[in-house]
Every structure is written in C-alpha cells, then in structure tokens.
Design a protein around this motif. Structure first.
Motif, PDB file in Angstrom:
ATOM      1  N   LEU A  81      30.423  -8.954  32.501  1.00 17.95           N
ATOM      2  CA  LEU A  81      29.492  -9.188  33.491  1.00 17.95           C
ATOM      3  C   LEU A  81      29.283  -7.810  34.182  1.00 17.95           C
ATOM      4  N   ALA A  82      27.904  -7.456  34.456  1.00 20.30           N
ATOM      5  CA  ALA A  82      27.205  -6.312  35.264  1.00 20.30           C
ATOM      6  C   ALA A  82      26.393  -6.652  35.959  1.00 20.30           C
ATOM      7  N   TRP A  83      26.376  -6.044  37.112  1.00 22.41           N
ATOM      8  CA  TRP A  83      25.267  -6.347  37.929  1.00 22.41           C
ATOM      9  C   TRP A  83      24.413  -5.052  37.980  1.00 22.41           C
ATOM     10  N   PHE A  84      23.454  -5.146  37.389  1.00 22.73           N
ATOM     11  CA  PHE A  84      22.379  -4.287  36.975  1.00 22.73           C
ATOM     12  C   PHE A  84      21.110  -4.217  38.000  1.00 22.73           C
ATOM     13  N   GLY A  85      20.596  -2.923  38.205  1.00 26.98           N
ATOM     14  CA  GLY A  85      19.202  -2.743  38.809  1.00 26.98           C
ATOM     15  C   GLY A  85      18.171  -3.199  37.581  1.00 26.98           C
ATOM     16  N   ARG A  95      20.093   0.709  25.093  1.00 27.29           N
ATOM     17  CA  ARG A  95      21.167   1.380  24.271  1.00 27.29           C
ATOM     18  C   ARG A  95      21.805   0.446  23.546  1.00 27.29           C
ATOM     19  N   SER A  96      21.776  -0.950  23.592  1.00 30.09           N
ATOM     20  CA  SER A  96      22.789  -1.831  22.874  1.00 30.09           C
ATOM     21  C   SER A  96      21.813  -2.420  21.669  1.00 30.09           C
ATOM     22  N   GLY A  97      20.860  -1.925  21.640  1.00 32.56           N
ATOM     23  CA  GLY A  97      19.782  -2.568  20.518  1.00 32.56           C
ATOM     24  C   GLY A  97      19.514  -4.048  20.970  1.00 32.56           C
ATOM     25  N   GLY A  98      19.391  -4.221  22.181  1.00 28.76           N
ATOM     26  CA  GLY A  98      18.735  -5.610  22.394  1.00 28.76           C
ATOM     27  C   GLY A  98      19.996  -6.525  22.568  1.00 28.76           C
ATOM     28  N   LYS A  99      21.299  -6.043  22.640  1.00 29.39           N
ATOM     29  CA  LYS A  99      22.392  -7.055  22.847  1.00 29.39           C
ATOM     30  C   LYS A  99      22.933  -7.256  24.152  1.00 29.39           C
ATOM     31  N   VAL A 100      22.268  -6.439  25.090  1.00 24.92           N
ATOM     32  CA  VAL A 100      22.749  -6.780  26.457  1.00 24.92           C
ATOM     33  C   VAL A 100      21.546  -7.578  27.083  1.00 24.92           C
ATOM     34  N   ILE A 101      21.940  -8.731  27.628  1.00 25.17           N
ATOM     35  CA  ILE A 101      20.775  -9.718  28.167  1.00 25.17           C
ATOM     36  C   ILE A 101      21.082  -9.997  29.437  1.00 25.17           C
ATOM     37  N   PRO A 102      19.927 -10.195  30.205  1.00 27.62           N
ATOM     38  CA  PRO A 102      19.965 -10.760  31.738  1.00 27.62           C
ATOM     39  C   PRO A 102      20.218 -12.231  31.788  1.00 27.62           C
ATOM     40  N   LEU A 103      21.164 -12.513  32.648  1.00 22.39           N
ATOM     41  CA  LEU A 103      21.574 -13.949  32.797  1.00 22.39           C
ATOM     42  C   LEU A 103      20.997 -14.828  34.089  1.00 22.39           C
ATOM     43  N   VAL A 104      21.247 -13.977  35.094  1.00 16.87           N
ATOM     44  CA  VAL A 104      20.670 -14.606  36.162  1.00 16.87           C
ATOM     45  C   VAL A 104      20.064 -13.621  37.242  1.00 16.87           C
ATOM     46  N   GLN A 105      19.424 -13.817  38.151  1.00 18.10           N
ATOM     47  CA  GLN A 105      18.783 -12.938  39.248  1.00 18.10           C
ATOM     48  C   GLN A 105      18.632 -13.637  40.679  1.00 18.10           C
ATOM     49  N   ARG A 106      18.736 -13.112  41.521  1.00 18.88           N
ATOM     50  CA  ARG A 106      18.479 -13.576  42.794  1.00 18.88           C
ATOM     51  C   ARG A 106      16.937 -13.962  42.975  1.00 18.88           C
ATOM     52  N   TYR A 212       6.081   3.217  54.600  1.00 17.33           N
ATOM     53  CA  TYR A 212       5.415   2.597  53.286  1.00 17.33           C
ATOM     54  C   TYR A 212       6.406   1.779  52.771  1.00 17.33           C
ATOM     55  N   THR A 213       5.854   0.562  52.561  1.00 17.64           N
ATOM     56  CA  THR A 213       6.519  -0.355  51.636  1.00 17.64           C
ATOM     57  C   THR A 213       5.727  -0.700  50.338  1.00 17.64           C
ATOM     58  N   THR A 214       6.599  -0.595  49.185  1.00 18.61           N
ATOM     59  CA  THR A 214       5.755  -0.826  47.889  1.00 18.61           C
ATOM     60  C   THR A 214       5.363  -2.254  47.647  1.00 18.61           C
ATOM     61  N   PRO A 215       4.515  -2.317  46.756  1.00 24.81           N
ATOM     62  CA  PRO A 215       4.346  -3.733  46.052  1.00 24.81           C
ATOM     63  C   PRO A 215       5.569  -4.260  45.295  1.00 24.81           C
ATOM     64  N   ALA A 216       5.451  -5.412  45.142  1.00 28.59           N
ATOM     65  CA  ALA A 216       6.496  -6.101  44.461  1.00 28.59           C
ATOM     66  C   ALA A 216       7.002  -5.875  43.109  1.00 28.59           C
ATOM     67  N   TYR A 217       7.859  -6.098  42.835  1.00 22.13           N
ATOM     68  CA  TYR A 217       8.461  -5.842  41.356  1.00 22.13           C
ATOM     69  C   TYR A 217       9.687  -6.547  40.982  1.00 22.13           C
ATOM     70  N   TYR A 218      10.211  -6.857  39.630  1.00 17.22           N
ATOM     71  CA  TYR A 218      11.210  -7.559  39.458  1.00 17.22           C
ATOM     72  C   TYR A 218      12.281  -6.413  39.591  1.00 17.22           C
ATOM     73  N   ASP A 219      13.559  -6.776  39.871  1.00 19.95           N
ATOM     74  CA  ASP A 219      14.781  -5.911  39.899  1.00 19.95           C
ATOM     75  C   ASP A 219      15.887  -6.711  39.509  1.00 19.95           C
ATOM     76  N   TYR A 220      16.832  -6.493  40.333  1.00 26.46           N
ATOM     77  CA  TYR A 220      18.279  -6.819  39.878  1.00 26.46           C
ATOM     78  C   TYR A 220      18.644  -7.967  39.054  1.00 26.46           C
ATOM     79  N   ASN A 221      19.770  -7.838  38.265  1.00 21.25           N
ATOM     80  CA  ASN A 221      20.200  -9.084  37.572  1.00 21.25           C
ATOM     81  C   ASN A 221      21.741  -8.966  37.209  1.00 21.25           C
TER      82      ASN A 221
END
Length: 284
Positions: A81-85, A95-106, A212-221
């Motif tokens: 399990l890895a915490w990624f941005g 890098r994994s050819g689609g084998k790394v998948i996001p599980l949950v995010q805040r 300056y504060t940026t517009p919103a975007y999806y991030d960590y998981n």
C-alpha cells in the motif's frame, strides 16, 4: 547422506520456509516523502496499529528516500500500500502498465489546492514572479510542483523562461523554510501542510504570506497493486472508509492524515492530473 544429516537439512528447510511465510505475512505500507521523516513516522504510527487490527496481520511502515522510490516500491510489489500524490499515482499507473490502482482518497482530495507564498510585499500575483527566484517542492510532487507549474503556465508565466531561478526543496515544509529564510523570493506548496504549519505556529503568516491559491484539483490517494486479492482489497478499503471522528482512534488517525473521512476513488479522477503532466512536459 546419513539419516541425522538428512533430518537436520529437512529441519533447516522447514524453518526457512516458516520464516519466509512469516515474512510474507507482513503488510507493508509506504508514503511519498513530502514532509520530514519524523512527521511521516508520527502520522503513520496509529494508522499502522489500526490496520494491524483490521487486517489481522503485522503491518510495517517502510520509509523511502524519494518520490521515485515510492513509485518503484509499489510497482515492484515491495510494499502492499502506498500514499501517493496525484502525479506520483499517475506515474506509478503508467510505469506498471495500469497495474497500480487508487483505492481510497480523503474527502479533501476531491478539491485540493496549492498555495504560493512569499515574504516580498511587492509580490501580489503570479505575474509578479517574473525575474524572481521560486522554490517548488519535489519535482514529482503534485501539489508542490506539477499543479503550481500548470497554473503558472496558464497565467502566462513560464517558470523555465520567465523566472530568474527555479529551485526544488524536496518537501513542502522545506519550501516554507526556504521562503522564510530568504533563500528564495517565493514558494509553492500543499495547502494542508501550509495550514498545519500555521496552526502549529511553525511559520508566522504575518511574515510569510499566501498571495495566490490555485483552483481545485484531485490529489492524494492510497494505492495498491492490482494483483492484491479482491477480498483483501475490499477489506483494506473498508478499514479506511470506516474511520470516523466519532471514535478516539478514528479521530486521531483522521487528524494526523488531515482528513475528514476517506472515500473510494478511481483512476478516472486523475485524468486531469495526467493531462496537466503531459502539457507541462513532465510525462511522456
């Protein structure tokens, strides 16, 4: 070979097999080093304890030296399990050819933001950064590099052409330190780290300010390898989504993770990050 030697060898083989099986039962997690090692270890400790109880197996936090090492660790199944941005997830997925998948995010990661900070009263907009020194975090950071770069480009500021110098601090808290000490004129970082540093009085917002504060975007998981058995994946996702601030344990973990709650996520949520990375020339 006599019977005694044969029995000894068989005993050694069984012991080695038992040790290997025991080693395989350890569930390993890691995280991109976007903050200091001591802070990452502090954040991980109660989560490790919680997951051990929920998964029924020993859990270990394995620190890595840089963002690329976190990607390789999950791609090569050295961790479970890895915490990624958002950007490191995109890199790992590719890098994994689609084998790394996001599980949950805040919940916060559905509308995440970056902030630009400075001590210079003359800097009031992104355009004012032209001809000045700016520090990003890690080159592989979503909120500390990729998305700030993306919004700079959208504002007509090319960091590589229009700024005097671009630096990479390696971590969000290090970016704040560089700005506060005057090493650079401005910096870009994760908004939640900034807010935590202000709340903990580790930075004086009267001296170092957000301009300056940026517009919103999806991030960590939290991401896993697709080879993880579906039942274990479901059990793990459930452990995260069941975390609640209504319990003392859940409250501690959620506060350390800077989360209101965890939600299931999917690959499609990070297509915007992937597009920004390609546009910035950071992903081929």
């Amino acid at each position: 070979m006599n019977k005694t030697t044969s029995r000894l060898l068989a005993g050694f083989a069984l012991a080695a097999f038992a040790l290997a099986a025991q080693a395989q039962q350890v569930f390993r997690i890691t995280a991109i080093p976007d903050e200091s090692p001591t802070e990452l270890a502090r954040k991980a400790a109660p989560l490790v304890k919680y997951l051990e109880r929920k998964l029924g197996t020993k859990v270990e936090f394995t620190p890595v030296t840089d963002y690329a090492a976190a990607v390789e660790a999950l791609v090569n199944k050295q961790v479970d399990l890895a915490w990624f941005g958002g950007f490191t997830f995109v890199q790992a997925n590719q890098r994994s050819g689609g084998k790394v998948i996001p599980l949950v995010q805040r919940e916060e990661d559905e509308k995440f933001r970056s902030v630009f900070i400075t001590t210079d009263p003359a800097v009031k907009s992104l355009a004012d950064l032209k001809g000045r020194n700016l520090s990003f975090g890690s080159q592989s950071s979503t909120s500390g590099h990729l998305m700030p770069r993306n919004f700079l480009l959208a504002a007509g500021v090319d960091p590589d052409r229009d700024l005097k110098r671009v630096a990479y601090s390696g971590a969000h808290d290090a970016t704040v330190a560089a700005v506060a000490s005057g090493k650079v004129d401005a910096g870009a970082l994760n908004i939640s780290v900034w807010e935590k540093l202000v709340a903990d009085k580790k930075v004086d917002p009267a001296k170092v300010r957000v301009f300056y504060t940026t517009p919103a975007y999806y991030d960590y998981n939290w991401s896993v390898h697709a080879d993880m058995p579906a039942a274990q994946r479901q059990k793990l996702a459930q452990a995260f989504t069941e975390l609640s601030a209504a319990t003392a344990e859940g409250k501690e973990i959620l506060e350390l993770q800077r989360a209101t709650r965890f939600l299931p996520t999917r690959v499609e949520n990070y297509k915007g990050i992937e597009g920004a990375a390609r546009n910035a020339g950071l992903l081929k």
